[in-house]
Design a protein around this motif. Structure first.
Motif, mmCIF file in Angstrom:
data_model
loop_
_atom_site.group_PDB
_atom_site.id
_atom_site.type_symbol
_atom_site.label_atom_id
_atom_site.label_comp_id
_atom_site.label_asym_id
_atom_site.label_seq_id
_atom_site.Cartn_x
_atom_site.Cartn_y
_atom_site.Cartn_z
ATOM 1 N N LYS A 1 -41.259 -44.249 50.903
ATOM 2 C CA LYS A 1 -40.777 -42.922 50.491
ATOM 3 C C LYS A 1 -40.966 -42.751 48.985
ATOM 4 C CE LYS A 1 -39.265 -41.505 54.518
ATOM 5 N NZ LYS A 1 -39.869 -40.347 55.209
ATOM 6 N N ARG A 2 -41.885 -43.501 48.442
ATOM 7 C CA ARG A 2 -42.231 -43.466 47.015
ATOM 8 C C ARG A 2 -40.994 -43.668 46.134
ATOM 9 N NH1 ARG A 2 -45.742 -44.127 49.939
ATOM 10 N NH2 ARG A 2 -47.707 -42.975 50.082
ATOM 11 N N ASN A 3 -40.076 -44.488 46.670
ATOM 12 C CA ASN A 3 -38.856 -44.880 45.930
ATOM 13 C C ASN A 3 -38.003 -43.695 45.490
ATOM 14 O OD1 ASN A 3 -39.558 -47.605 46.164
ATOM 15 N ND2 ASN A 3 -40.817 -47.502 44.321
ATOM 16 N N CYS A 4 -38.062 -42.605 46.267
ATOM 17 C CA CYS A 4 -37.164 -41.503 45.909
ATOM 18 C C CYS A 4 -35.720 -41.936 46.159
ATOM 19 C CB CYS A 4 -37.530 -40.214 46.640
ATOM 20 S SG CYS A 4 -37.345 -40.275 48.420
ATOM 21 N N MET A 5 -34.808 -41.314 45.386
ATOM 22 C CA MET A 5 -33.424 -41.781 45.364
ATOM 23 C C MET A 5 -32.567 -41.048 46.394
ATOM 24 S SD MET A 5 -32.893 -42.301 41.268
ATOM 25 C CE MET A 5 -34.108 -41.115 40.704
ATOM 26 N N GLY B 1 -45.765 -46.535 38.360
ATOM 27 C CA GLY B 1 -46.483 -45.463 39.065
ATOM 28 C C GLY B 1 -45.759 -44.137 38.902
ATOM 29 N N TRP B 2 -45.647 -43.371 39.994
ATOM 30 C CA TRP B 2 -45.024 -42.044 39.940
ATOM 31 C C TRP B 2 -43.612 -42.075 39.349
ATOM 32 C CZ3 TRP B 2 -48.665 -38.675 41.088
ATOM 33 C CH2 TRP B 2 -49.610 -38.937 42.077
ATOM 34 N N CYS B 3 -43.329 -41.116 38.492
ATOM 35 C CA CYS B 3 -41.969 -40.960 37.953
ATOM 36 C C CYS B 3 -41.690 -39.467 37.836
ATOM 37 C CB CYS B 3 -41.864 -41.639 36.589
ATOM 38 S SG CYS B 3 -40.239 -41.398 35.813
ATOM 39 N N PHE B 4 -40.811 -38.971 38.709
ATOM 40 C CA PHE B 4 -40.568 -37.526 38.760
ATOM 41 C C PHE B 4 -39.094 -37.178 38.596
ATOM 42 C CE2 PHE B 4 -44.581 -37.547 41.267
ATOM 43 C CZ PHE B 4 -45.273 -36.578 40.550
ATOM 44 N N GLY B 5 -38.876 -35.998 38.028
ATOM 45 C CA GLY B 5 -37.579 -35.325 38.076
ATOM 46 C C GLY B 5 -36.375 -36.201 37.823
ATOM 47 N N GLY B 6 -35.595 -36.412 38.896
ATOM 48 C CA GLY B 6 -34.388 -37.229 38.784
ATOM 49 C C GLY B 6 -34.668 -38.622 38.234
ATOM 50 N N GLY B 7 -35.898 -39.090 38.362
ATOM 51 C CA GLY B 7 -36.277 -40.400 37.817
ATOM 52 C C GLY B 7 -36.123 -40.454 36.304
ATOM 53 N N SER C 1 -40.284 -44.073 40.664
ATOM 54 C CA SER C 1 -39.424 -43.301 41.571
ATOM 55 C C SER C 1 -39.898 -41.855 41.624
ATOM 56 C CB SER C 1 -37.963 -43.339 41.119
ATOM 57 O OG SER C 1 -37.208 -42.439 41.922
ATOM 58 N N ALA C 2 -40.069 -41.351 42.855
ATOM 59 C CA ALA C 2 -40.465 -39.942 43.041
ATOM 60 C C ALA C 2 -39.250 -39.025 42.946
ATOM 61 C CB ALA C 2 -41.179 -39.770 44.368
ATOM 62 N N GLY C 3 -38.277 -39.392 42.120
ATOM 63 C CA GLY C 3 -37.124 -38.504 41.876
ATOM 64 C C GLY C 3 -36.114 -38.540 43.004
ATOM 65 N N MET C 4 -35.350 -37.470 43.121
ATOM 66 C CA MET C 4 -34.312 -37.431 44.146
ATOM 67 C C MET C 4 -34.968 -37.232 45.520
ATOM 68 S SD MET C 4 -32.254 -37.848 41.794
ATOM 69 C CE MET C 4 -30.928 -38.364 42.856
ATOM 70 N N ASP C 5 -34.313 -37.760 46.538
ATOM 71 C CA ASP C 5 -34.804 -37.584 47.907
ATOM 72 C C ASP C 5 -34.494 -36.146 48.350
ATOM 73 O OD1 ASP C 5 -34.937 -37.527 50.770
ATOM 74 O OD2 ASP C 5 -34.802 -39.714 50.795
ATOM 75 N N LEU C 6 -35.546 -35.339 48.494
ATOM 76 C CA LEU C 6 -35.318 -33.912 48.786
ATOM 77 C C LEU C 6 -34.641 -33.708 50.134
ATOM 78 C CD1 LEU C 6 -38.448 -32.029 47.383
ATOM 79 C CD2 LEU C 6 -36.554 -33.120 46.196
ATOM 80 N N LYS C 7 -34.834 -34.649 51.028
ATOM 81 C CA LYS C 7 -34.202 -34.516 52.347
ATOM 82 C C LYS C 7 -32.781 -35.092 52.319
ATOM 83 C CE LYS C 7 -35.015 -36.157 57.107
ATOM 84 N NZ LYS C 7 -34.262 -37.427 57.120
ATOM 85 N N GLU C 8 -32.653 -36.369 51.970
ATOM 86 C CA GLU C 8 -31.341 -37.034 52.099
ATOM 87 C C GLU C 8 -30.379 -36.688 50.959
ATOM 88 O OE1 GLU C 8 -31.474 -41.212 53.209
ATOM 89 O OE2 GLU C 8 -33.429 -40.912 54.142
ATOM 90 N N TYR C 9 -30.926 -36.487 49.740
ATOM 91 C CA TYR C 9 -30.036 -36.206 48.602
ATOM 92 C C TYR C 9 -29.713 -34.717 48.515
ATOM 93 C CZ TYR C 9 -28.274 -35.911 43.791
ATOM 94 O OH TYR C 9 -27.503 -35.655 42.679
ATOM 95 N N PHE C 10 -30.717 -33.857 48.769
ATOM 96 C CA PHE C 10 -30.470 -32.412 48.666
ATOM 97 C C PHE C 10 -30.101 -31.790 50.016
ATOM 98 C CE2 PHE C 10 -32.896 -32.855 44.652
ATOM 99 C CZ PHE C 10 -32.026 -32.209 43.803
ATOM 100 N N ARG C 11 -31.070 -31.745 50.938
ATOM 101 C CA ARG C 11 -30.845 -30.968 52.158
ATOM 102 C C ARG C 11 -29.642 -31.477 52.973
ATOM 103 N NH1 ARG C 11 -35.414 -31.158 56.503
ATOM 104 N NH2 ARG C 11 -36.576 -29.651 55.288
#
Ligand code: ACO
Length: 278
Positions: free
Chosen positions: A29-33, A114-120, A67-77
């Motif tokens: 999951k690209r290490n999203c949080m 590697g990828w580092c987005f948003g919440g990261g 980390s691809a930032g926050m998990d859009l499914k588990e953290y947000f939705r």
């Protein structure tokens, strides 16, 4: 096939030669949080913080992402579906470990593979130093899916970047690579991916030679004085050093002695030998 990780498996760590290597461990999951990862990261930070065999903590990611930032499914939705209580709970779990890391007892290094987005950007800023692969990608992608960079990301950008770069970065949703991130001051240095771990190990080893009480006092001082007037900073630094003396009364005296009396080292060129500390 989707891998359902247990909460415990969302973070991995090893300790070797005084360095704790902590990994975001959801490569699929690209290490999203997710909330699970945020809770586990706090447990891991707890476990490592005061261990005598840990002098430096490195935060990195398994696989192609930091980390691809926050998990859009588990953290947000999914937390939004639980209403305000769910939202606030998951926010405090995430912000809680970033804050813990910001004031961590040991020096910390982000090793951005590697990828580092948003919440990261929260944990990126929480780490005292940051090194990245030249081809790592950094982005405030919030604008691309329709929100502002929250969770501290806007604050991180304005703390570390010029106003023009912060604004461009936040509005455009374009990624920058490790080299540009270093030029902009988002990280300390970018190196070829193949030498990233070696460079971070080299830096960690230098930190391991320093007086640990002085390291904690120094890292806190750098963060604290940023928000103070000159006079307040002057006063804070006097008191912070006097408090450090309480926990390490002899270290600095030994440092002076080895230079002035023993002539065994020069502070301008490296650290004193701490085996002589009382
Ligand atoms: N939230 C939820 N799931 C994610 C996230 C995320 N932030 N990032 C990746 N994933 C999931 C994908 O949905 C996919 O799941 P699936 O296998 O069940 O379909 C899996 O991780 C792999 O992701 P891919 O997109 O297939 O990986 P790829 O290597 O092609 O792309 C990239 C990597 C560019 C990081 C892409 O995953 C991406 O854009 N992720 C979102 C980045 C982002 O904008 N994060 C939010 C920032 S804003 C904030 O944090 C508040």
């Amino acid at each position: 096939m989707t891998v359902e990780r247990t909460e415990e498996n969302t973070v991995a760590y090893t300790v070797e030669g005084g360095i704790a290597w902590v990994k975001f461990n959801r490569p699929e999951k690209r290490n999203c949080m997710s909330p699970k990862l945020n809770r586990q990261m706090m447990r891991v930070l707890d476990e490592l913080e005061y261990r005598d065999d840990v002098g430096v903590l490195v935060l990195t990611g398994e696989g192609s992402a930091w980390s691809a930032g926050m998990d859009l499914k588990e953290y947000f939705r999914e937390t939004e579906a639980e209403g305000l209580r769910g939202i606030r709970k998951s926010q405090s779990e995430a912000y809680g470990w970033w804050r813990r890391l910001r004031w961590y007892h040991k020096p910390t290094i982000a090793m951005v593979n590697g990828w580092c987005f948003g919440g990261g950007y929260g944990p990126l800023h929480s780490c005292d130093l940051a090194f990245a692969a030249e081809d790592a990608q950094f982005g405030l992608s919030e604008i691309n899916w329709g929100i502002l960079p929250g969770g501290g990301a806007t604050k991180v950008a304005t703390n570390l970047l010029s106003m023009r770069n912060a604004m461009y970065h936040a509005l455009m949703g374009e990624n920058i690579d490790g080299k540009t991130a270093a030029e902009w001051g988002l990280i300390n240095e970018a190196v070829p991916a193949a030498s990233l771990e070696a460079r971070v190990t080299e830096v960690a080893k230098v930190l391991l030679e320093k007086n640990p009480v002085a390291l904690k006092a120094t890292k806190d001082a750098v963060r604290r004085v940023m928000e103070m007037t000159y006079d307040n900073a002057e006063d804070y630094l006097i008191r912070a050093q006097e408090a450090a003396n309480f926990f390490d009364g002899e270290g600095r005296k030994e440092g002076i002695k080895q230079f002035i009396d023993d002539k065994t080292y020069k502070p301008g060129l490296g650290a004193y030998n701490r085996s002589g500390d009382a």
